[in-house]
Design an enzyme around this catalytic site. Structure first.
Site, PDB file in Angstrom:
ATOM      1  N   VAL A 148     -21.378 -39.321  12.226  1.00  0.00           N
ATOM      2  CA  VAL A 148     -20.784 -40.051  12.939  1.00  0.00           C
ATOM      3  C   VAL A 148     -19.367 -38.757  13.139  1.00  0.00           C
ATOM      4  O   VAL A 148     -19.477 -38.604  12.430  1.00  0.00           O
ATOM      5  CB  VAL A 148     -20.033 -41.398  12.256  1.00  0.00           C
ATOM      6  N   ASP A 183     -19.460 -36.705  14.987  1.00  0.00           N
ATOM      7  CA  ASP A 183     -19.606 -34.058  15.162  1.00  0.00           C
ATOM      8  C   ASP A 183     -20.116 -34.149  16.085  1.00  0.00           C
ATOM      9  O   ASP A 183     -19.936 -33.450  16.780  1.00  0.00           O
ATOM     10  CB  ASP A 183     -20.956 -34.632  14.120  1.00  0.00           C
ATOM     11  N   THR A 196     -30.460 -40.324  18.178  1.00  0.00           N
ATOM     12  CA  THR A 196     -30.910 -41.394  16.889  1.00  0.00           C
ATOM     13  C   THR A 196     -29.560 -41.138  16.020  1.00  0.00           C
ATOM     14  O   THR A 196     -28.546 -40.299  16.105  1.00  0.00           O
ATOM     15  CB  THR A 196     -31.776 -40.736  16.308  1.00  0.00           C
ATOM     16  N   LYS A 252     -17.515 -28.305  18.016  1.00  0.00           N
ATOM     17  CA  LYS A 252     -16.577 -28.522  17.332  1.00  0.00           C
ATOM     18  C   LYS A 252     -16.145 -26.517  17.394  1.00  0.00           C
ATOM     19  O   LYS A 252     -14.667 -27.124  16.539  1.00  0.00           O
ATOM     20  CB  LYS A 252     -16.154 -29.714  16.758  1.00  0.00           C
ATOM     21  N   LYS A 276     -50.611 -10.263  -4.910  1.00  0.00           N
ATOM     22  CA  LYS A 276     -51.550 -11.223  -5.433  1.00  0.00           C
ATOM     23  C   LYS A 276     -52.788 -10.091  -6.467  1.00  0.00           C
ATOM     24  O   LYS A 276     -52.802 -10.430  -7.019  1.00  0.00           O
ATOM     25  CB  LYS A 276     -51.915 -12.238  -4.473  1.00  0.00           C
ATOM     26  N   SER A 277     -53.588  -9.520  -5.619  1.00  0.00           N
ATOM     27  CA  SER A 277     -54.242  -9.339  -5.356  1.00  0.00           C
ATOM     28  C   SER A 277     -54.289  -7.784  -6.836  1.00  0.00           C
ATOM     29  O   SER A 277     -55.251  -7.745  -7.283  1.00  0.00           O
ATOM     30  CB  SER A 277     -55.481  -8.436  -4.812  1.00  0.00           C
ATOM     31  N   SER A 296     -53.380 -19.858  -0.151  1.00  0.00           N
ATOM     32  CA  SER A 296     -52.431 -21.334  -0.624  1.00  0.00           C
ATOM     33  C   SER A 296     -51.190 -21.614  -0.200  1.00  0.00           C
ATOM     34  O   SER A 296     -50.121 -22.047  -1.168  1.00  0.00           O
ATOM     35  CB  SER A 296     -52.882 -21.472  -2.160  1.00  0.00           C
TER      36      SER A 296
END
Ligand SMILES: Nc1nc2c(ncn2[C@@H]2O[C@H](COP(=O)(O)OP(=O)(O)O)[C@@H](O)[C@H]2O)c(=O)[nH]1
Lengths: 622, 297
Positions: A21, A23, A99, A154, A461-462, A529
């Site tokens: 509210v 802003d 919203t 602002k 990683k490898s 991953s």
């Protein structure tokens, strides 16, 4: 409005605005409409009268009144529902879902976010980030929004200070690391005066980036729409007469050509596309977003709720899934409650069998619970009473998002987003073999486990995996490396890099790891991953305590600098798409067993840390 | 995909959801430009079938004569089934805008008439051409707007609409109003009419027409029922309409835009909203919202 052309190439962007509210959200939207000259004189007259009443100043013009809707809200002076606004510029037509910011209206924000491609988060420069900013970001991320504009408003009240702006931006970027955004753009503005809204502000010469409007006009939100599998849920069977039978629906993923083979889920029958019919004539191809009618080459029994899919990648028809559930009704929900579930065009009975935990949307942390209150979001296990074709929400919003309808009141009581399928194969009892896993492990004098090395390409990683394997072999342990690149040459040579393919790749690697642990091995997986949910699924595939998540943490800049395979350079040049860290997300592990920051160590000492951890935790003896 | 195709696909999706989810849907047809677009979208959505619902026109008996002629022509061309309903009881009592004022006129000949027709045909979903950009209170209207017993719109019982997953379940006595072109603006409508060459009532194009000026608004004298004040004579003015309703309640604008291209140009530079031409939601803030609660569209 003379700058508006009738360019038929003008595209549509749907975005969401959220803020606490005061802003200045309504003022910003009012400003957009006003500066795009979409405020008509009679509306202006109406609000100037209201402005004078409210502010007691004859000259005042409160632009926020342009976007306040229902009378009840005007009286309370706050916005309590989702309102849709429209405006256009020469380049784009915009649909704004406006919203409210209050906690109790999580549901409204989720509603607005569900159709938005981008979120504008408003921050008051004087207040900086608030709890609400965090909450709105988490909800936007959960609902699948990938692009965020941090509108630091602002600025005039903080003397247009660059320091203030940079501090807020840095804090936000830090916070957003745990979310799934692919782009974050911070813009300093004054909605009230229009600074950096449409025109660069002379008050902030230090800001060189796009104005708010130019950014919205140019941002590309479809960049991650690569290599999607074809999906078309059947809405309506089109049968004007005996000789025509078509299936009407909107393509929600990928594209399809006349002559392509398709599979029809959940039945699994195959057919070939004979015609793609539209009012203006037949087409040879239909793309995502188009509403078409498809005629197949053979008689098949298809009705509303079926999904036409590409043959290579069908939907999942698992009847048990894990999903984020946003509960929207005053009465809290407990496991066992039954609903009607509507997903795409199918509706089936469903039940929540378990609430795994609820999510604190201010921090994204999980807490145990046995019920969900209104506006709470939880991770739940949902059982469908009959198969409902679906995808994961992260792969396709239309195929992985659903609503729950109360069976008596018919109210919409929850929204859900599928996280993963829950395998039911655990219930199948395996034939007991005489030589079992513990026998095999004892023989090797070790405890079987999977060292799951996750991290960006080029993270190391490898390199580290090889050094770990060498050290363990030297100690007489039995190991095996499953390396992402090697797997893709064989076991997964049929898969690409789309999210669904990555998920399938990880599933295969997890299954192979499980077989190898059953054989008593110490498995070292070296795989980007990127998705937390997929790693969690791999963890569940294995016996408790056998999955060891190791985060090989190297900053993106460093990986790009190393670029051992030249992939980043090619991704930046636009030659390859879906590159993790560039245009595909990487979700860092939340609670890895081991967190290795490579910039602080040599590969050798990183490997040593892993071996010592195994020793300390008793894996290196039977 | 350009923005008009995007909006079109969204509307077609909604029309198909209605057809597949309800037993007795109808499409409300007011003969205006939004209805013309809606009718065209319905033809596209179900092709090669005819749209699987009839169209309903609430005839107040005060529509422009050109509108009625256009309606009958379009019905013949499209092959769709037309239902016409009038509040015969009110007309027998002589209700009109001139004798009873605009409030009673709208209430009796539109709102009550619509409720009568929906009850009579046992309609469970009425498709309408309302747009969210028309008026502030409509900015929050759902695409599937839930109506309780007696067609009442209760702001608190509206259902959240996530994605495009609409909850279409109702119990007997309840109904839904579906608004497939919710996300279109007046400009989109005209651009689409132009792109698709959709026929519209000629009243949208400028022409010399017999008019009088009342309270600063230009009204067209469409037939002999229009009571002229002593000494008042209709004057020919070059006018057109941005929105069409009952002729005594619909103000014309002075314009020379006589082709679709000129109308698009004029819409681009318009400085008043189209609803300013409707006398209904003029007086007090929130008046449209109140009308909607009572069951006006
Ligand atoms: N400084 C430092 N460099 C590393 C480390 N690990 C790997 N590297 C270097 O980073 C590059 C990428 O490593 P690579 O194993 O190919 O990465 P992968 O794509 O994750 O398999 C190589 O040049 C390594 O030498 C580390 O722990 N510290």
């Amino acid at each position: 409005m003379s700058h508006v052309t009738l360019d038929s190439e003008r595209t549509l962007l749907r975005f969401l605005t959220c803020g606490s509210v005061d802003d200045g959200k309504s003022t910003l939207i009012g400003r957009l409409l006003y500066d795009a000259q979409l405020i008509y004189e009679d509306q202006l007259l109406g609000i100037s009268k209201e402005s004078q009443r409210k502010l007691g100043d004859a000259a005042a013009l409160d632009l926020s009144l342009l976007v306040d809707g229902l009378q009840a809200e005007r009286e309370q002076g706050i916005t309590i529902d989702v309102a849709y606004r429209f405006f256009s510029t020469a380049k784009r037509r915009f649909i704004v879902a406006d919203t409210p910011g209050h906690e109790q209206y999580t549901r409204n924000m989720a509603t607005g976010a569900s159709t938005a491609e981008l979120a504008v988060l408003l921050v008051d420069a004087r207040k900086g980030l608030l709890v609400q900013t965090h909450r709105h970001s988490c909800i936007a991320s959960l609902l699948g929004i990938r692009h965020v504009v941090l509108a630091v408003n602002k600025m005039d009240l903080v003397e247009f200070s660059e320091d203030v702006f940079r501090t807020i931006e840095a804090q936000y970027r830090e916070f957003a690391k745990k979310l799934h955004f692919t782009s974050i753009t911070a813009i300093p503005l004054s909605a009230l005066n229009g600074d950096n809204v449409f025109r660069h502000s002379p008050n902030m010469p230090w800001y060189q980036g796009s104005t708010f409007m130019t950014f919205l006009e140019d941002v590309n939100v479809n960049a991650d729409a690569y290599e999607e599998p074809f999906r078309m849920p059947v809405q309506w069977v089109n049968r004007p007469h005996q000789d025509f039978r078509g299936f009407s629906g909107t393509v929600v993923g990928g594209s399809i050509n006349v002559g392509d083979a398709i599979s029809i889920q959940p039945m699994g029958t195959n057919a070939v596309v004979a015609r793609i019919v539209q009012f203006t004539g037949d087409k040879s191809v239909a793309h995502r977003g188009e509403a078409v009618t498809i005629v197949l080459d053979r008689e098949v029994d298809v009705s509303r709720g079926a999904v036409l899919c590409g043959t290579a990648h069908g939907t999942s028809n698992a009847s048990r899934v894990e999903a984020h559930i946003l509960w929207m009704h005053e009465t809290a929900v407990q496991p066992g409650r039954q609903f009607l579930c509507k997903l795409g065009t199918s509706t089936v009975p469903a039940v929540i069998t378990k609430i795994t935990h609820k999510i604190d949307v201010n921090t994204m942390s999980a807490t145990h619970t046995d019920q969900l209150e209104m506006n709470e979001i939880g991770v739940c296990v949902v059982q469908f009473e009959s198969p409902i074709p679906h995808d994961l929400y992260s792969a396709n919003r239309h195929m992985g998002g659903f609503i729950f309808i109360d069976r008596i009141s018919n109210e919409t009581v929850a929204a859900g987003m599928i996280l993963s399928d829950v395998s039911q194969s655990r219930n199948i009892t395996w034939q007991q073999l005489d030589v079992d896993k513990s026998t095999r492990a004892a023989l090797k004098n070790q405890k079987p486990c999977v060292l799951w090395l996750t991290g960006l390409s080029g993270a190391g990683k490898s390199t580290i995996a090889n050094l770990v394997e060498r050290a363990l072999t030297a100690e007489g342990k039995h190991t095996y490396i499953l390396d992402g690149d090697n797997i893709r040459h064989g076991l997964s040579s049929d898969l690409g890099f789309a999210a669904t393919d990555r998920i399938e790749n990880i599933r295969r690697v997890s299954e192979v790891s499980r077989l190898l642990t059953d054989a008593g091995m110490i498995v070292i997986v070296s795989l980007i991953s990127p998705f937390q949910s997929e790693r969690e699924r791999a963890r569940r595939t294995l016996v408790e305590g056998e999955f060891i998540e190791i985060f090989i943490d190297t900053p993106l800049e460093e990986c790009e600098r190393r670029d051992p395979k030249g992939l980043y350079r090619r991704a930046r040049a636009g030659e390859i798409r879906g590159m993790t860290g560039i245009d595909a997300p990487y979700e860092a592990p939340r609670n890895p067993e081991l967190h290795i920051q490579t910039v602080q160590h040599t590969p050798e000492s990183s490997a040593l840390m892993i071996v010592e951890w195994l020793r300390d935790h008793g894996y290196l003896q039977a | 995909m350009d923005h008009l195709s995007n909006l079109e696909a969204e509307s077609i999706y909604i029309l198909r959801e209605v057809a597949a989810s309800f037993e007795r849907p109808i499409m409300m047809y007011s003969i205006g430009k939004d209805s013309s677009v809606l009718l065209h979208l319905a033809q596209k959505a179900f092709f090669p079938s005819l749209p699987p619902f009839p169209i309903l026109h609430i005839d107040t008996s005060w529509k422009f004569r050109e509108m009625i002629a256009f309606r009958d022509q379009r019905v013949a061309e499209t092959g769709m089934k037309l239902l016409v309903h009038r509040n015969e009881d009110a007309l027998a009592r002589g209700v009109s805008v001139f004798s009873h004022g605009s409030g009673v006129h709208t209430d009796e000949l539109k709102t009550v008439a619509l409720r009568q027709a929906l009850d009579h045909y046992k309609v469970d979903c009425a498709i309408g051409g309302a747009r969210r950009d028309e008026e502030r209170s409509r900015a929050k209207e759902r695409i599937m707007s839930f109506r309780g017993q007696h067609h009442r719109w209760d702001p608190k019982r509206q259902r959240p609409e996530l994605w495009q997953t609409f909850n279409t379940r109702i119990t007997p006595g309840e109904s839904v109003r579906a608004f497939p072109i919710s996300n279109w603006t007046e400009l989109d409508i005209w651009q689409y009419i132009k792109r698709e060459a959709i026929p519209v009532v000629p009243l949208y194009f400028a022409k010399l027409r017999p008019t009088v000026i009342r309270d600063g608004q230009i009204l067209m004298v469409d037939d002999e029922r229009f009571p002229l004040a002593p000494g008042e004579t209709p004057e020919m003015r070059m006018v057109r309409f941005r929105t069409l309703g009952c002729y005594p309640l619909t103000a014309a604008i002075e314009s020379t835009a006589s082709t679709i291209t000129e109308v698009v140009q004029e819409t681009l530079s318009a400085r008043t909203s189209e609803r300013a031409g409707r006398i209904i939601d003029y007086d007090k803030p929130g008046s449209m919202e109140q009308k909607k609660i009572e069951g006006y569209f």
